[in-house]
Design an enzyme around this catalytic site. Structure first.
Site, mmCIF file in Angstrom:
data_model
loop_
_atom_site.group_PDB
_atom_site.id
_atom_site.type_symbol
_atom_site.label_atom_id
_atom_site.label_comp_id
_atom_site.label_asym_id
_atom_site.label_seq_id
_atom_site.Cartn_x
_atom_site.Cartn_y
_atom_site.Cartn_z
ATOM 1 N N GLY A 41 24.528 47.478 48.156
ATOM 2 C CA GLY A 41 25.629 47.306 49.093
ATOM 3 C C GLY A 41 26.192 48.564 49.714
ATOM 4 O O GLY A 41 26.732 48.527 50.806
ATOM 5 N N GLU A 44 30.566 53.139 45.906
ATOM 6 C CA GLU A 44 30.374 51.684 45.826
ATOM 7 C C GLU A 44 30.790 51.041 47.139
ATOM 8 O O GLU A 44 31.592 51.595 47.886
ATOM 9 C CB GLU A 44 31.275 51.117 44.709
ATOM 10 C CG GLU A 44 30.559 50.820 43.417
ATOM 11 C CD GLU A 44 29.744 49.516 43.465
ATOM 12 O OE1 GLU A 44 29.379 49.054 44.568
ATOM 13 O OE2 GLU A 44 29.475 48.987 42.385
ATOM 14 N N ASP A 45 30.287 49.829 47.374
ATOM 15 C CA ASP A 45 30.731 49.072 48.541
ATOM 16 C C ASP A 45 32.080 48.408 48.275
ATOM 17 O O ASP A 45 32.993 48.473 49.073
ATOM 18 C CB ASP A 45 29.679 48.022 48.956
ATOM 19 C CG ASP A 45 29.225 47.127 47.798
ATOM 20 O OD1 ASP A 45 29.646 47.352 46.639
ATOM 21 O OD2 ASP A 45 28.441 46.197 48.052
ATOM 22 N N ASP A 90 35.442 44.558 42.799
ATOM 23 C CA ASP A 90 35.989 43.199 42.724
ATOM 24 C C ASP A 90 36.641 43.022 41.359
ATOM 25 O O ASP A 90 37.830 43.307 41.187
ATOM 26 C CB ASP A 90 34.845 42.209 42.981
ATOM 27 C CG ASP A 90 35.294 40.760 42.956
ATOM 28 O OD1 ASP A 90 36.494 40.503 42.823
ATOM 29 O OD2 ASP A 90 34.432 39.867 43.080
ATOM 30 N N THR A 91 35.892 42.592 40.343
ATOM 31 C CA THR A 91 36.473 42.520 38.997
ATOM 32 C C THR A 91 36.631 43.911 38.389
ATOM 33 O O THR A 91 37.417 44.101 37.463
ATOM 34 C CB THR A 91 35.574 41.703 38.047
ATOM 35 O OG1 THR A 91 34.312 42.358 37.948
ATOM 36 C CG2 THR A 91 35.384 40.295 38.548
ATOM 37 N N GLY A 92 35.866 44.867 38.884
ATOM 38 C CA GLY A 92 35.903 46.220 38.325
ATOM 39 C C GLY A 92 34.885 46.438 37.213
ATOM 40 O O GLY A 92 34.723 47.547 36.724
ATOM 41 N N THR A 143 31.547 46.381 37.213
ATOM 42 C CA THR A 143 30.408 47.236 37.550
ATOM 43 C C THR A 143 30.800 48.702 37.478
ATOM 44 O O THR A 143 30.119 49.513 36.842
ATOM 45 C CB THR A 143 29.884 46.903 38.972
ATOM 46 O OG1 THR A 143 29.602 45.511 39.036
ATOM 47 C CG2 THR A 143 28.639 47.690 39.302
ATOM 48 N N LYS A 192 39.441 44.785 45.973
ATOM 49 C CA LYS A 192 40.203 43.535 45.922
ATOM 50 C C LYS A 192 41.243 43.689 44.825
ATOM 51 O O LYS A 192 40.948 43.454 43.657
ATOM 52 C CB LYS A 192 39.279 42.356 45.599
ATOM 53 C CG LYS A 192 38.284 42.019 46.701
ATOM 54 C CD LYS A 192 37.437 40.819 46.310
ATOM 55 C CE LYS A 192 36.430 40.475 47.392
ATOM 56 N NZ LYS A 192 35.490 39.426 46.955
ATOM 57 N N PHE A 220 35.711 36.342 49.993
ATOM 58 C CA PHE A 220 34.337 36.823 50.084
ATOM 59 C C PHE A 220 34.071 37.430 51.459
ATOM 60 O O PHE A 220 34.307 36.800 52.482
ATOM 61 C CB PHE A 220 33.354 35.685 49.807
ATOM 62 C CG PHE A 220 31.959 36.176 49.615
ATOM 63 C CD1 PHE A 220 31.590 36.799 48.431
ATOM 64 C CD2 PHE A 220 31.018 36.065 50.624
ATOM 65 C CE1 PHE A 220 30.308 37.283 48.244
ATOM 66 C CE2 PHE A 220 29.726 36.545 50.457
ATOM 67 C CZ PHE A 220 29.367 37.158 49.262
ATOM 68 N N ASP A 273 26.491 41.806 51.509
ATOM 69 C CA ASP A 273 25.652 40.669 51.882
ATOM 70 C C ASP A 273 26.179 39.349 51.346
ATOM 71 O O ASP A 273 26.985 39.293 50.418
ATOM 72 C CB ASP A 273 24.247 40.865 51.312
ATOM 73 C CG ASP A 273 24.230 40.678 49.787
ATOM 74 O OD1 ASP A 273 24.976 41.392 49.091
ATOM 75 O OD2 ASP A 273 23.499 39.797 49.302
ATOM 76 N N ARG A 322 24.004 42.238 56.015
ATOM 77 C CA ARG A 322 24.285 43.644 55.706
ATOM 78 C C ARG A 322 24.358 44.483 56.985
ATOM 79 O O ARG A 322 24.931 45.557 57.018
ATOM 80 C CB ARG A 322 23.190 44.235 54.811
ATOM 81 C CG ARG A 322 23.112 43.613 53.422
ATOM 82 C CD ARG A 322 22.165 44.422 52.542
ATOM 83 N NE ARG A 322 21.749 43.719 51.354
ATOM 84 C CZ ARG A 322 22.421 43.681 50.201
ATOM 85 N NH1 ARG A 322 23.560 44.316 50.099
ATOM 86 N NH2 ARG A 322 21.962 43.019 49.172
#
Ligand code: IMP
Ligand code: MG
Length: 206
Positions: free
Chosen positions: A74, A129-130, A133-135, A137, A161, A182, A189, A195
């Site tokens: 991403g 990073e792109d 979200d949850t953090g 990764t 987010k 989303f 993507d 993308r």
């Protein structure tokens, strides 16, 4: 580990006026469920913000010969634009991380599909990073890279987010906060598609 001073400069998300709202359709459309898109961040806003981020990164890492780590897939568009605004010595490396489990429920486990080529021992590392979200990764990547003895690790994410767990993964450089929806485009993507969009858009399924 040496700490690098930084400041977090968050841009709050603002919904555009109706005039600026745009419905986007591709013709022919990719094989996805029926949907339309609403542009959240336009191309010009991305360009200006990437320039700002490059300035911040330069202030902190410009004399540290950093390794810029592009988190595939991403972040590839964002990294390509960001590095072309940097005018100091650095190298670029790539890794790919993915979450176990299906797309609806994350198991909380992340695996490295592709690892860095270079050693990061005693080097200053900027992970790009792109989206956070949850953090999970970013948290996993940071812990796994920290074990390799870098001089420092900082995290740069184009999108964030904040409805999700901010404490899990503090971001040092953040492009935009967005709603917990989303989004696609500019490297992000939906099932591999979109993308290439030059803007960030929210997907509305119809
Ligand atoms: P995490 O939940 O912070 O671990 O997010 C991990 C990954 O989920 C991101 O790097 C993206 O690849 C993907 N992701 C999260 N939110 C979105 C989104 O809105 N659009 C596209 N991909 C997303
Ligand atoms: Mg990603």
């Amino acid at each position: 580990m040496g700490l690098i001073p930084f400041h977090v400069d968050l841009i709050p998300f603002q919904k555009k006026s109706m005039d600026a709202d745009m419905k986007y359709k591709m013709n022919p459309e990719p094989p996805l469920p029926p949907h339309y898109m609403e542009v959240l961040i336009e191309e010009e806003e991305l360009r200006i913000r990437v320039q700002d981020l490059a300035r911040e990164v330069t202030g902190n890492l410009g004399e540290r010969d950093p390794i810029i780590v592009c988190v595939l897939k991403g972040a590839f568009v964002f990294v390509a634009d960001l590095v072309r605004k940097l005018d100091f010595p650095f190298s670029v490396d790539f890794l790919r991380a993915s979450s176990y489990g299906n797309s609806v429920v994350t198991s909380g486990e992340v695996k490295l599909d592709l690892d860095l080529q270079q050693s990061i021992s005693n080097r200053h590392v900027l992970v790009v990073e792109d989206i956070v979200d949850t953090g999970l990764t970013v948290q996993y990547l940071k812990a796994s890279l920290e074990a390799r003895g870098p001089a420092s690790i900082s995290i740069c994410s184009l999108l964030h987010k904040p409805a999700n767990n901010v404490k899990l993964a503090p971001v040092d450089y953040c492009g935009f906060e967005i709603p917990n929806e989303f989004v696609v485009g500019y490297g992000l993507d939906w099932q591999g598609y979109y993308r290439n969009l030059p803007f960030i858009a929210q997907v509305h399924q119809t």
